[in-house]
Write a protein that holds these residues in place. Structure first.
Motif, PDB file in Angstrom:
ATOM      1  N   SER A   1       6.961   5.207  -7.944  1.00  0.00           N
ATOM      2  CA  SER A   1       8.023   5.716  -8.819  1.00  0.00           C
ATOM      3  C   SER A   1       8.320   7.186  -8.567  1.00  0.00           C
ATOM      4  O   SER A   1       9.403   7.671  -8.900  1.00  0.00           O
ATOM      5  N   ALA A   2       7.367   7.898  -7.981  1.00  0.00           N
ATOM      6  CA  ALA A   2       7.559   9.327  -7.696  1.00  0.00           C
ATOM      7  C   ALA A   2       8.278   9.557  -6.364  1.00  0.00           C
ATOM      8  O   ALA A   2       8.607  10.691  -6.026  1.00  0.00           O
ATOM      9  N   LEU A   3       8.516   8.501  -5.597  1.00  0.00           N
ATOM     10  CA  LEU A   3       9.163   8.665  -4.288  1.00  0.00           C
ATOM     11  C   LEU A   3      10.683   8.560  -4.454  1.00  0.00           C
ATOM     12  O   LEU A   3      11.198   7.516  -4.856  1.00  0.00           O
ATOM     13  N   PRO A   4      11.416   9.631  -4.131  1.00  0.00           N
ATOM     14  CA  PRO A   4      12.845   9.681  -4.481  1.00  0.00           C
ATOM     15  C   PRO A   4      13.738   8.731  -3.695  1.00  0.00           C
ATOM     16  O   PRO A   4      14.804   8.364  -4.175  1.00  0.00           O
ATOM     17  N   ARG A   5      13.322   8.336  -2.494  1.00  0.00           N
ATOM     18  CA  ARG A   5      14.183   7.473  -1.676  1.00  0.00           C
ATOM     19  C   ARG A   5      13.880   5.989  -1.872  1.00  0.00           C
ATOM     20  O   ARG A   5      14.443   5.147  -1.187  1.00  0.00           O
ATOM     21  N   LEU A   6      12.935   5.693  -2.776  1.00  0.00           N
ATOM     22  CA  LEU A   6      12.645   4.303  -3.126  1.00  0.00           C
ATOM     23  C   LEU A   6      12.983   4.082  -4.580  1.00  0.00           C
ATOM     24  O   LEU A   6      12.807   4.970  -5.418  1.00  0.00           O
ATOM     25  N   LYS A   7      13.451   2.868  -4.895  1.00  0.00           N
ATOM     26  CA  LYS A   7      13.685   2.485  -6.287  1.00  0.00           C
ATOM     27  C   LYS A   7      12.828   1.245  -6.564  1.00  0.00           C
ATOM     28  O   LYS A   7      13.078   0.170  -6.015  1.00  0.00           O
ATOM     29  N   LEU A   8      11.821   1.426  -7.406  1.00  0.00           N
ATOM     30  CA  LEU A   8      10.916   0.311  -7.715  1.00  0.00           C
ATOM     31  C   LEU A   8      11.598  -0.668  -8.666  1.00  0.00           C
ATOM     32  O   LEU A   8      11.972  -0.315  -9.776  1.00  0.00           O
ATOM     33  N   ARG A   9      11.780  -1.913  -8.203  1.00  0.00           N
ATOM     34  CA  ARG A   9      12.489  -2.914  -8.989  1.00  0.00           C
ATOM     35  C   ARG A   9      11.575  -3.945  -9.637  1.00  0.00           C
ATOM     36  O   ARG A   9      11.942  -4.550 -10.639  1.00  0.00           O
ATOM     37  N   GLY A  10      10.399  -4.208  -9.025  1.00  0.00           N
ATOM     38  CA  GLY A  10       9.548  -5.230  -9.637  1.00  0.00           C
ATOM     39  C   GLY A  10       8.442  -5.705  -8.740  1.00  0.00           C
ATOM     40  O   GLY A  10       7.934  -4.945  -7.920  1.00  0.00           O
TER      41      GLY A  10
ATOM     42  N   LYS B   1       5.834  -3.557 -17.345  1.00  0.00           N
ATOM     43  CA  LYS B   1       6.978  -3.184 -18.192  1.00  0.00           C
ATOM     44  C   LYS B   1       6.496  -2.584 -19.510  1.00  0.00           C
ATOM     45  O   LYS B   1       7.071  -1.613 -20.000  1.00  0.00           O
ATOM     46  N   ALA B   2       5.407  -3.156 -20.043  1.00  0.00           N
ATOM     47  CA  ALA B   2       4.858  -2.627 -21.298  1.00  0.00           C
ATOM     48  C   ALA B   2       4.344  -1.204 -21.116  1.00  0.00           C
ATOM     49  O   ALA B   2       4.316  -0.413 -22.058  1.00  0.00           O
ATOM     50  N   LYS B   3       3.942  -0.853 -19.896  1.00  0.00           N
ATOM     51  CA  LYS B   3       3.500   0.524 -19.620  1.00  0.00           C
ATOM     52  C   LYS B   3       4.690   1.466 -19.435  1.00  0.00           C
ATOM     53  O   LYS B   3       4.502   2.664 -19.221  1.00  0.00           O
ATOM     54  N   GLY B   4       5.902   0.924 -19.411  1.00  0.00           N
ATOM     55  CA  GLY B   4       7.088   1.784 -19.347  1.00  0.00           C
ATOM     56  C   GLY B   4       7.823   1.776 -18.022  1.00  0.00           C
ATOM     57  O   GLY B   4       8.829   2.464 -17.873  1.00  0.00           O
ATOM     58  N   PHE B   5       7.345   1.027 -17.037  1.00  0.00           N
ATOM     59  CA  PHE B   5       8.094   0.947 -15.769  1.00  0.00           C
ATOM     60  C   PHE B   5       9.369   0.130 -15.996  1.00  0.00           C
ATOM     61  O   PHE B   5       9.306  -0.977 -16.528  1.00  0.00           O
TER      62      PHE B   5
ATOM     63  N   ARG C   1       0.837  -1.203   0.000  1.00  0.00           N
ATOM     64  CA  ARG C   1       0.000   0.000   0.000  1.00  0.00           C
ATOM     65  C   ARG C   1       0.869   1.248   0.000  1.00  0.00           C
ATOM     66  O   ARG C   1       2.014   1.223   0.466  1.00  0.00           O
ATOM     67  N   LEU C   2       0.273   2.323  -0.509  1.00  0.00           N
ATOM     68  CA  LEU C   2       1.036   3.553  -0.704  1.00  0.00           C
ATOM     69  C   LEU C   2       1.508   4.142   0.620  1.00  0.00           C
ATOM     70  O   LEU C   2       2.633   4.641   0.720  1.00  0.00           O
ATOM     71  N   LYS C   3       0.667   4.063   1.638  1.00  0.00           N
ATOM     72  CA  LYS C   3       1.035   4.650   2.933  1.00  0.00           C
ATOM     73  C   LYS C   3       2.356   4.056   3.438  1.00  0.00           C
ATOM     74  O   LYS C   3       3.220   4.774   3.963  1.00  0.00           O
TER      75      LYS C   3
ATOM     76  N   LEU D   1      -0.378   2.063  -8.099  1.00  0.00           N
ATOM     77  CA  LEU D   1       0.596   2.020  -6.998  1.00  0.00           C
ATOM     78  C   LEU D   1       2.027   2.166  -7.537  1.00  0.00           C
ATOM     79  O   LEU D   1       2.850   2.881  -6.961  1.00  0.00           O
ATOM     80  N   ALA D   2       2.310   1.520  -8.660  1.00  0.00           N
ATOM     81  CA  ALA D   2       3.653   1.629  -9.256  1.00  0.00           C
ATOM     82  C   ALA D   2       3.951   3.075  -9.652  1.00  0.00           C
ATOM     83  O   ALA D   2       5.072   3.573  -9.462  1.00  0.00           O
ATOM     84  N   THR D   3       2.963   3.766 -10.174  1.00  0.00           N
ATOM     85  CA  THR D   3       3.146   5.172 -10.555  1.00  0.00           C
ATOM     86  C   THR D   3       3.469   6.015  -9.325  1.00  0.00           C
ATOM     87  O   THR D   3       4.410   6.829  -9.331  1.00  0.00           O
ATOM     88  N   ALA D   4       2.724   5.791  -8.257  1.00  0.00           N
ATOM     89  CA  ALA D   4       2.937   6.584  -7.035  1.00  0.00           C
ATOM     90  C   ALA D   4       4.301   6.272  -6.423  1.00  0.00           C
ATOM     91  O   ALA D   4       5.022   7.176  -5.981  1.00  0.00           O
TER      92      ALA D   4
END
Ligand SMILES: *Cc1c(COP(=O)(O)O)cnc(C)c1O
Length: 231
Positions: free
Chosen positions: A149-158, A187-191, A101-103, A144-147
């Motif tokens: 991806s906007a957080l600078p101290r996290l790196k979304l890997r999968g 991935k097809a959406k560009g993440f 979850r985003l929180k 959730l992936a979009t949100a």
């Protein structure tokens, strides 16, 4: 006599033979899941060459981290995340597989020390639709992936998944395939994702066949766990 080191070599050999037999193109790494196992056992596995370990419970992990400070372990948090534990997780782990979850993602982001690398994270997806299991529904993944991806101290890997346990290989295959489809759709959406964390002791060969890049293995490596003290 089978030692932990023999079991580690067997698992690594199995990973490579399944990869070859199924022509799986991805690189696959082993995460040694050490919950309920001692620092001494972890040290033995580490000495045999395994440096990535997964833990499910914060307090238990912190105790072991203290006892293993002299080792260069990469710690992955793979358990359910309570919001009052996010600060410790953000400070003491390199990876978190179980964001649902985003929180929680925001709290991890806010607590990640600025002198550390970004926290490497996966979203846990729930393809079995079980209310009791953690994870977001496939249809909620993209937002959730979009949100995240906007957080600078996290790196979304999968993505990470724990499919409903079943002894039937066909059902295992179907479930892992669904997780893989969620991953491919993102991935097809560009993440820019490179991590599919799925497969445990009883089902990792089929997870590899279906595209796993990290398999999380506990009992096949360390032996069976005693009754959990956390329940
Ligand atoms: C315990 C656990 C594992 C390892 O399970 P084994 O069946 O012992 O290999 C993997 N992933 C998660 C999230 C776990 O909690």
């Amino acid at each position: 006599m089978t030692t932990i080191s023999n079991r580690l070599q067997d698992i690594l050999a199995t990973i490579q033979s399944i990869k070859a037999a199924t022509q799986a193109p991805q690189a696959i790494s082993l995460l040694a899941v050490s919950k309920a196992h001692s620092s001494q056992a972890i040290r033995e596995v580490y000495t045999a060459g395994q440096h990535a370990f997964g833990e499910n419970y914060v307090q238990e992990a912190l105790e072991k981290q203290g006892e293993l400070e002299d080792l260069e372990i990469t710690w992955h948090f793979i358990g359910p995340i309570q919001s009052n534990k996010t600060q410790l997780i953000a400070q003491h782990f390199s990876w978190v597989h179980s964001i649902d979850r985003l929180k929680i993602a925001q709290r991890l982001n806010d607590a990640r020390p600025t002198d550390s690398d970004p926290l490497q994270v996966c979203i846990q997806v729930n393809i079995s639709n079980e209310a009791t299991k953690g994870g977001v529904k496939p249809e909620e993944l993209a937002s959730l992936a979009t949100a995240i991806s906007a957080l600078p101290r996290l790196k979304l890997r999968g993505l990470m998944a724990i499919p409903a346990p079943t002894p039937d290989p066909e059902q295992q295959r179907t479930q892992f395939k669904q997780v893989r489809q969620c991953y491919d759709a993102l991935k097809a959406k560009g993440f820019p994702l490179d991590t599919l964390s799925m497969g445990m002791s009883d089902d990792y060969p089929i997870a590899i066949e279906q595209g796993a890049t990290i398999v999380r293995i506990g009992s096949a490596l360390f032996g069976s766990r005693l009754q959990s003290q956390h329940d």
